[in-house]
Design a protein around this motif. Structure first.
Motif, PDB file in Angstrom:
ATOM      1  N   HIS A  23       2.927 -34.218   6.905  1.00 41.68           N
ATOM      2  CA  HIS A  23       1.690 -33.445   6.774  1.00 41.68           C
ATOM      3  C   HIS A  23       1.869 -32.345   5.726  1.00 41.68           C
ATOM      4  CE1 HIS A  23      -0.248 -35.433  10.131  1.00 41.68           C
ATOM      5  NE2 HIS A  23       0.832 -35.236  10.871  1.00 41.68           N
ATOM      6  N   VAL A  24       0.777 -32.066   5.015  1.00 36.95           N
ATOM      7  CA  VAL A  24       0.816 -31.108   3.905  1.00 36.95           C
ATOM      8  C   VAL A  24       0.829 -29.674   4.426  1.00 36.95           C
ATOM      9  CG1 VAL A  24      -0.423 -30.248   1.882  1.00 36.95           C
ATOM     10  CG2 VAL A  24      -0.352 -32.701   2.347  1.00 36.95           C
ATOM     11  N   LYS A  25       1.692 -28.848   3.829  1.00 38.20           N
ATOM     12  CA  LYS A  25       1.773 -27.429   4.160  1.00 38.20           C
ATOM     13  C   LYS A  25       1.754 -26.615   2.866  1.00 38.20           C
ATOM     14  CE  LYS A  25       2.523 -28.239   8.581  1.00 38.20           C
ATOM     15  NZ  LYS A  25       1.559 -27.877   9.648  1.00 38.20           N
ATOM     16  N   ILE A  26       1.114 -25.460   2.919  1.00 39.93           N
ATOM     17  CA  ILE A  26       1.125 -24.538   1.785  1.00 39.93           C
ATOM     18  C   ILE A  26       2.199 -23.486   2.028  1.00 39.93           C
ATOM     19  CG2 ILE A  26      -0.190 -22.830   0.467  1.00 39.93           C
ATOM     20  CD1 ILE A  26      -2.712 -24.310   1.138  1.00 39.93           C
ATOM     21  N   ALA A  27       3.001 -23.201   1.013  1.00 42.56           N
ATOM     22  CA  ALA A  27       4.088 -22.229   1.141  1.00 42.56           C
ATOM     23  C   ALA A  27       3.889 -21.059   0.175  1.00 42.56           C
ATOM     24  CB  ALA A  27       5.426 -22.914   0.862  1.00 42.56           C
ATOM     25  N   ASN A 148     -11.577 -38.392   6.408  1.00 41.34           N
ATOM     26  CA  ASN A 148     -12.032 -37.832   7.684  1.00 41.34           C
ATOM     27  C   ASN A 148     -11.376 -36.462   7.847  1.00 41.34           C
ATOM     28  OD1 ASN A 148     -12.319 -37.135  10.473  1.00 41.34           O
ATOM     29  ND2 ASN A 148     -12.696 -39.285  10.961  1.00 41.34           N
ATOM     30  N   TRP A 149     -12.100 -35.432   7.479  1.00 47.48           N
ATOM     31  CA  TRP A 149     -11.530 -34.093   7.433  1.00 47.48           C
ATOM     32  C   TRP A 149     -11.136 -33.577   8.808  1.00 47.48           C
ATOM     33  CZ3 TRP A 149      -9.959 -32.528   2.919  1.00 47.48           C
ATOM     34  CH2 TRP A 149     -10.605 -32.998   1.771  1.00 47.48           C
ATOM     35  N   GLU A 150     -11.910 -33.938   9.813  1.00 47.76           N
ATOM     36  CA  GLU A 150     -11.610 -33.462  11.164  1.00 47.76           C
ATOM     37  C   GLU A 150     -10.284 -34.026  11.658  1.00 47.76           C
ATOM     38  OE1 GLU A 150     -13.660 -33.277  15.617  1.00 47.76           O
ATOM     39  OE2 GLU A 150     -14.785 -34.056  13.906  1.00 47.76           O
ATOM     40  N   LYS A 151     -10.038 -35.321  11.399  1.00 41.66           N
ATOM     41  CA  LYS A 151      -8.778 -35.930  11.820  1.00 41.66           C
ATOM     42  C   LYS A 151      -7.601 -35.357  11.035  1.00 41.66           C
ATOM     43  CE  LYS A 151     -10.338 -40.317  13.758  1.00 41.66           C
ATOM     44  NZ  LYS A 151     -10.180 -41.802  13.730  1.00 41.66           N
ATOM     45  N   GLU A 153      -7.441 -32.299   9.817  1.00 47.16           N
ATOM     46  CA  GLU A 153      -7.224 -30.950  10.332  1.00 47.16           C
ATOM     47  C   GLU A 153      -6.423 -30.974  11.629  1.00 47.16           C
ATOM     48  OE1 GLU A 153      -9.773 -26.935  11.525  1.00 47.16           O
ATOM     49  OE2 GLU A 153     -10.811 -28.744  10.866  1.00 47.16           O
ATOM     50  N   HIS A 154      -6.659 -31.975  12.464  1.00 47.41           N
ATOM     51  CA  HIS A 154      -5.962 -32.067  13.747  1.00 47.41           C
ATOM     52  C   HIS A 154      -4.715 -32.957  13.676  1.00 47.41           C
ATOM     53  CE1 HIS A 154     -10.056 -30.795  15.027  1.00 47.41           C
ATOM     54  NE2 HIS A 154      -9.366 -30.081  15.905  1.00 47.41           N
TER      55      HIS A 154
END
Length: 213
Positions: A23-27, A148-151, A153-154
């Motif tokens: 999953h993508v994370k911003i650092a 699917n932005w909601e999926k 996000e979760h």
């Protein structure tokens, strides 16, 4: 972040990471500015040259519009493999950013060209992602029609790539240029440290008890 009045100001490939699940994370939030709105803007000149928006270069007040510009540069690099604005030094890059239009190769889809051109709009108030943009919300753009932005996000979607990680402390996915560097701590003058109120750090995972009465 934007809904909370935060402007990030350093979106670039270097700061986009994947966790062990893919999953993508911003650092790196070192350049963030808090309490920035349409009415209350900031004017600090900062960022990575290739990703800096025209309004920052021109010394104008700005808000979250600069993050959408950086996202446009980032998306351009991921789709095309190079920066949309080039130069031999920072001044040439800045001039290109403010005065030249990005080139769109024939091999990218019309949906990709459409969203890139809207993100790389030099007038911040018309830029995609901003409330006054006539193209609507960025999530509703044709380029993202299958998302699917909601999926996301979760974290309910299976990431297409998972980094190979042996343990939580495994750093093999990072360039040796960084992992081979020696950790150097900046020494703090003890008298200055003693004069600071250490109680505000009481609930942190590490507390120097000698500094707390």
């Amino acid at each position: 972040m934007h809904k909370r009045g935060i402007v990030y100001r350093d979106l670039k490939l270097d700061n986009i990471l994947l966790d062990r699940s893919g999953h993508v994370k911003i650092a790196d939030f070192g350049m963030c500015k808090y309490r920035v709105t349409d009415e209350l803007k900031t004017s600090t000149f900062c960022g990575t040259p290739e990703y800096i928006a025209p309004e920052i270069i021109c010394g104008k007040k700005y808000n979250q519009s600069v993050d959408w510009w950086s996202f446009g540069v980032l998306l351009y690099e991921m789709l095309i493999g190079q920066s949309p604005f080039n130069g031999g030094d920072e001044e040439e890059v800045f001039w290109s950013t403010c005065n030249e239009a990005a080139y769109y190769p024939r091999f990218i889809s019309k949906e990709a060209k459409d969203i890139l051109s809207k993100l790389l709009e030099k007038k911040p108030q018309k830029r995609l992602g901003m409330p006054n943009c006539s193209s609507g919300d960025i999530c509703d753009q044709p380029f993202f029609r299958t998302v699917n932005w909601e999926k996301i996000e979760h974290q309910e979607l299976e990431p297409p790539f998972k980094p190979k990680v042996k343990s939580p402390s495994d750093s093999s996915n990072f360039d040796n240029f960084f992992t081979m560097e020696k950790a150097v701590l900046t020494p703090v003058d003890l008298q200055i440290l003693m004069s600071m109120d250490q109680l505000q750090f009481k609930n942190f995972s590490y507390t120097n008890l000698r500094m707390i009465d």
